[in-house]
Design a protein around this motif. Structure first.
Motif, short mmCIF file in Angstrom:
data_model
loop_
_atom_site.label_atom_id
_atom_site.label_comp_id
_atom_site.label_asym_id
_atom_site.label_seq_id
_atom_site.Cartn_x
_atom_site.Cartn_y
_atom_site.Cartn_z
N ALA A 125 -8.90 -6.88 0.60
CA ALA A 125 -10.13 -7.49 1.09
C ALA A 125 -11.13 -7.70 -0.03
CB ALA A 125 -10.74 -6.61 2.18
N LEU A 126 -11.89 -8.78 0.10
CA LEU A 126 -13.06 -9.05 -0.73
C LEU A 126 -14.28 -8.51 0.00
CD1 LEU A 126 -14.33 -10.59 -3.19
CD2 LEU A 126 -14.56 -12.55 -1.63
N LEU A 127 -15.07 -7.68 -0.67
CA LEU A 127 -16.19 -7.00 -0.02
C LEU A 127 -17.52 -7.40 -0.66
CD1 LEU A 127 -14.65 -3.39 -0.12
CD2 LEU A 127 -14.39 -5.10 1.70
N ALA A 128 -18.58 -7.28 0.12
CA ALA A 128 -19.93 -7.39 -0.43
C ALA A 128 -20.44 -6.02 -0.86
CB ALA A 128 -20.88 -7.99 0.60
N GLY A 129 -19.68 -4.99 -0.60
CA GLY A 129 -20.00 -3.61 -0.92
C GLY A 129 -19.23 -2.69 0.01
N GLY A 130 -19.23 -1.39 -0.31
CA GLY A 130 -18.62 -0.43 0.60
C GLY A 130 -17.24 0.05 0.26
N GLY A 131 -16.65 -0.44 -0.85
CA GLY A 131 -15.28 -0.08 -1.16
C GLY A 131 -15.06 1.36 -1.57
N TYR A 132 -16.10 2.04 -2.08
CA TYR A 132 -15.95 3.42 -2.51
C TYR A 132 -16.04 4.35 -1.29
CZ TYR A 132 -16.74 2.26 -7.50
OH TYR A 132 -16.65 1.78 -8.79
N ALA A 133 -15.05 4.24 -0.40
CA ALA A 133 -15.08 4.99 0.85
C ALA A 133 -13.68 5.04 1.43
CB ALA A 133 -16.03 4.34 1.85
N GLU A 134 -13.49 5.89 2.41
CA GLU A 134 -12.18 6.00 3.08
C GLU A 134 -11.99 4.92 4.13
OE1 GLU A 134 -10.77 10.57 2.91
OE2 GLU A 134 -12.49 10.20 4.24
N PHE A 135 -13.07 4.32 4.61
CA PHE A 135 -13.00 3.24 5.59
C PHE A 135 -14.05 2.19 5.24
CE2 PHE A 135 -11.24 6.87 7.78
CZ PHE A 135 -10.19 6.36 8.54
N VAL A 136 -13.76 0.94 5.61
CA VAL A 136 -14.72 -0.13 5.38
C VAL A 136 -14.54 -1.17 6.46
CG1 VAL A 136 -13.18 -1.46 3.87
CG2 VAL A 136 -15.65 -1.72 3.63
N VAL A 137 -15.65 -1.79 6.88
CA VAL A 137 -15.56 -2.93 7.79
C VAL A 137 -15.83 -4.19 6.98
CG1 VAL A 137 -16.18 -1.69 9.89
CG2 VAL A 137 -17.99 -2.68 8.48
N VAL A 138 -15.13 -5.27 7.35
CA VAL A 138 -15.25 -6.50 6.58
C VAL A 138 -14.92 -7.69 7.48
CG1 VAL A 138 -12.86 -6.24 5.78
CG2 VAL A 138 -14.41 -7.71 4.52
N PRO A 139 -15.62 -8.84 7.32
CA PRO A 139 -15.26 -10.02 8.10
C PRO A 139 -13.80 -10.41 7.89
CG PRO A 139 -17.38 -10.34 7.03
CD PRO A 139 -16.80 -9.07 6.47
N GLU A 140 -13.15 -10.81 8.96
CA GLU A 140 -11.73 -11.14 8.90
C GLU A 140 -11.45 -12.22 7.87
OE1 GLU A 140 -8.25 -11.90 12.20
OE2 GLU A 140 -10.06 -13.14 12.33
N GLU A 141 -12.39 -13.14 7.69
CA GLU A 141 -12.17 -14.24 6.75
C GLU A 141 -12.03 -13.76 5.31
OE1 GLU A 141 -14.95 -16.01 9.96
OE2 GLU A 141 -14.57 -14.07 9.01
N GLN A 142 -12.49 -12.55 5.01
CA GLN A 142 -12.43 -12.03 3.64
C GLN A 142 -11.24 -11.10 3.42
OE1 GLN A 142 -17.29 -11.96 3.63
NE2 GLN A 142 -16.26 -10.34 2.48
N VAL A 143 -10.29 -11.13 4.34
CA VAL A 143 -9.14 -10.23 4.29
C VAL A 143 -7.85 -11.05 4.29
CG1 VAL A 143 -8.00 -8.25 5.35
CG2 VAL A 143 -10.48 -8.54 5.59
N LEU A 144 -6.91 -10.66 3.44
CA LEU A 144 -5.59 -11.28 3.41
C LEU A 144 -4.52 -10.21 3.54
CD1 LEU A 144 -5.92 -13.80 0.42
CD2 LEU A 144 -6.07 -14.32 2.87
N LEU A 145 -3.38 -10.59 4.13
CA LEU A 145 -2.23 -9.70 4.10
C LEU A 145 -1.84 -9.47 2.65
CD1 LEU A 145 -0.06 -11.26 6.96
CD2 LEU A 145 -1.39 -9.15 7.06
N ALA A 146 -1.59 -8.22 2.30
CA ALA A 146 -1.25 -7.89 0.91
C ALA A 146 0.11 -8.48 0.55
CB ALA A 146 -1.23 -6.38 0.73
N PRO A 147 0.26 -8.95 -0.68
CA PRO A 147 1.58 -9.45 -1.10
C PRO A 147 2.65 -8.37 -0.93
CG PRO A 147 -0.10 -10.03 -2.71
CD PRO A 147 -0.75 -9.08 -1.75
N GLU A 148 3.77 -8.75 -0.35
CA GLU A 148 4.83 -7.78 -0.07
C GLU A 148 5.41 -7.16 -1.34
OE1 GLU A 148 7.75 -9.49 2.44
OE2 GLU A 148 6.39 -9.82 4.13
N SER A 149 5.30 -7.87 -2.45
CA SER A 149 5.90 -7.38 -3.69
C SER A 149 5.06 -6.32 -4.39
CB SER A 149 6.12 -8.55 -4.65
OG SER A 149 4.88 -9.21 -4.95
N LEU A 150 3.84 -6.07 -3.90
CA LEU A 150 2.94 -5.11 -4.55
C LEU A 150 2.75 -3.89 -3.67
CD1 LEU A 150 0.05 -7.36 -5.89
CD2 LEU A 150 2.10 -6.62 -7.10
N ASP A 151 2.63 -2.71 -4.31
CA ASP A 151 2.18 -1.57 -3.53
C ASP A 151 0.68 -1.71 -3.30
OD1 ASP A 151 0.55 -0.21 -5.50
OD2 ASP A 151 2.36 0.60 -6.41
#
Length: 342
Positions: A92-118
């Motif tokens: 996900a692309l965030l406007a802030g909040g990544g330094y945490a165990e959970f984050v909320v984010v608009p769906e438009e800023q989230v992509l399924l992670a590439p299967e080839s990457l952990d």
């Protein structure tokens, strides 16, 4: 099922790495159109340092926690979400909040992670991919430089410049870069740069002139600002374009307008964090372009993003200290919040 509280790394003031402290907060509330992500890891970016120093506040209404990108698993979806589901592995692309165990984010800023990457490697993609692509092709994919075009990415030993090198090479561009150490220069070459310059030992404008036989490059992505302005303009070919995304070296500079006019150059200043979620030139548009342009390159292994430096979330202050001391190795660094998700 998410718990009621989570560990976070928050700013307990502005200043050096010591202002970063581990704390406990309530899980953020999900709103319509958002997803709740259990964070596997969060990417470390220079913007996090600027926020820690009090120079880069989050947009109004956004989390005050650092962290502009993350990876993880969707654990809840709000009303009006349509693409994502519980259990999806995402970044996900965030406007802030990544330094945490959970984050909320608009769906438009989230992509399924590439299967080839952990998921830990995936944590360091979204901010750099969105930044590089939105500046390299500000008009969408149709405005990408043609194969063979010459480009310069400063800071090639860091996460942003390093991704720019990889993307440019994967797109068939002739990529040049700068770095501040011999190891950084070697890192740029290993990522696919045609040539790289140690800016502490050589004027990069002279380097570009020599490498391009005086022609210059078609595009430059710069985060230094004022000290580099005129040298960047001298390094551009006629009708070339300079995109400035940060001013680490200062924000005020003298500009020779005659050079700008004679070479018909374009100078642009852009930011990503404050863009709207939806609409023209929005984060939604940029993230969708990342999925169309970058994801196929990762799937075909033409682009291999990685996060060689991984540190636990609780050690965010140590990571920031190592960055301040210039002791980090070349490449992308991430903070791991939940290693079991990797």
């Amino acid at each position: 099922m998410a718990p009621d509280t989570m560990r976070v790394v928050e700013l307990q003031g502005f200043g050096g790495p010591e202002v970063l402290g581990v704390a406990e907060r309530a899980i953020p509330q999900i709103a319509p159109g958002e997803v709740l992500i259990r964070v596997a890891a969060a990417g470390f970016n220079r913007a996090d340092v600027s926020q820690r120093e009090g120079q880069y506040p989050p947009p109004p209404g956004e989390s005050d926690l650092p962290g502009l990108e993350c990876s993880g698993v969707v654990v809840a979806t709000g009303d009006r979400t349509t693409r994502l589901h519980m259990g999806d592995r995402v970044c996900a692309l965030l406007a802030g909040g990544g330094y945490a165990e959970f984050v909320v984010v608009p769906e438009e800023q989230v992509l399924l992670a590439p299967e080839s990457l952990d998921l830990v490697d995936a944590a360091g993609i979204m901010e750099v991919a969105a930044t590089v692509l939105s500046n390299l092709a500000p008009g969408g994919e149709e405005s990408l430089p043609l194969p063979g075009s010459a480009v310069l990415f400063h800071g090639g030993s860091g996460g942003l410049g390093g991704f720019g090198i990889q993307l440019g090479a994967a797109l068939g561009l002739t990529v040049y870069s700068t770095a501040g150490t011999a190891a950084g220069v070697q890192h740029c070459l290993e990522l696919g740069a045609a040539a790289a310059c140690n800016y502490r030992e050589r004027d990069f404008a002279e380097f570009i002139s020599e490498e391009t036989r005086g022609i210059g490059v078609d595009f430059i992505l710069d985060m230094v600002g004022a000290p580099y302005l005129m040298r960047n303009l001298r390094s551009l070919s006629p009708e070339g374009r300079l995109a400035i995304i940060a001013t680490l070296g200062g924000s005020e500079a003298r500009l020779d307008l005659r050079l700008l006019m004679q070479k018909r150059l374009t100078v642009e200043g852009t930011t990503l964090r404050a863009r709207p979620v939806r609409g023209a030139h929005s984060k939604a548009e940029i993230v969708a372009a990342v999925e169309r342009v970058v994801w196929p390159l990762i799937s075909s292994a033409r682009l291999r993003p990685a996060a060689p430096l991984r540190m636990p979330l609780d050690r965010a202050a140590d990571l920031h200290a190592a960055h301040a001391e210039r002791s980090l190795p070349p490449g992308k660094a991430v903070l791991v919040a939940d290693p079991t998700l990797a």
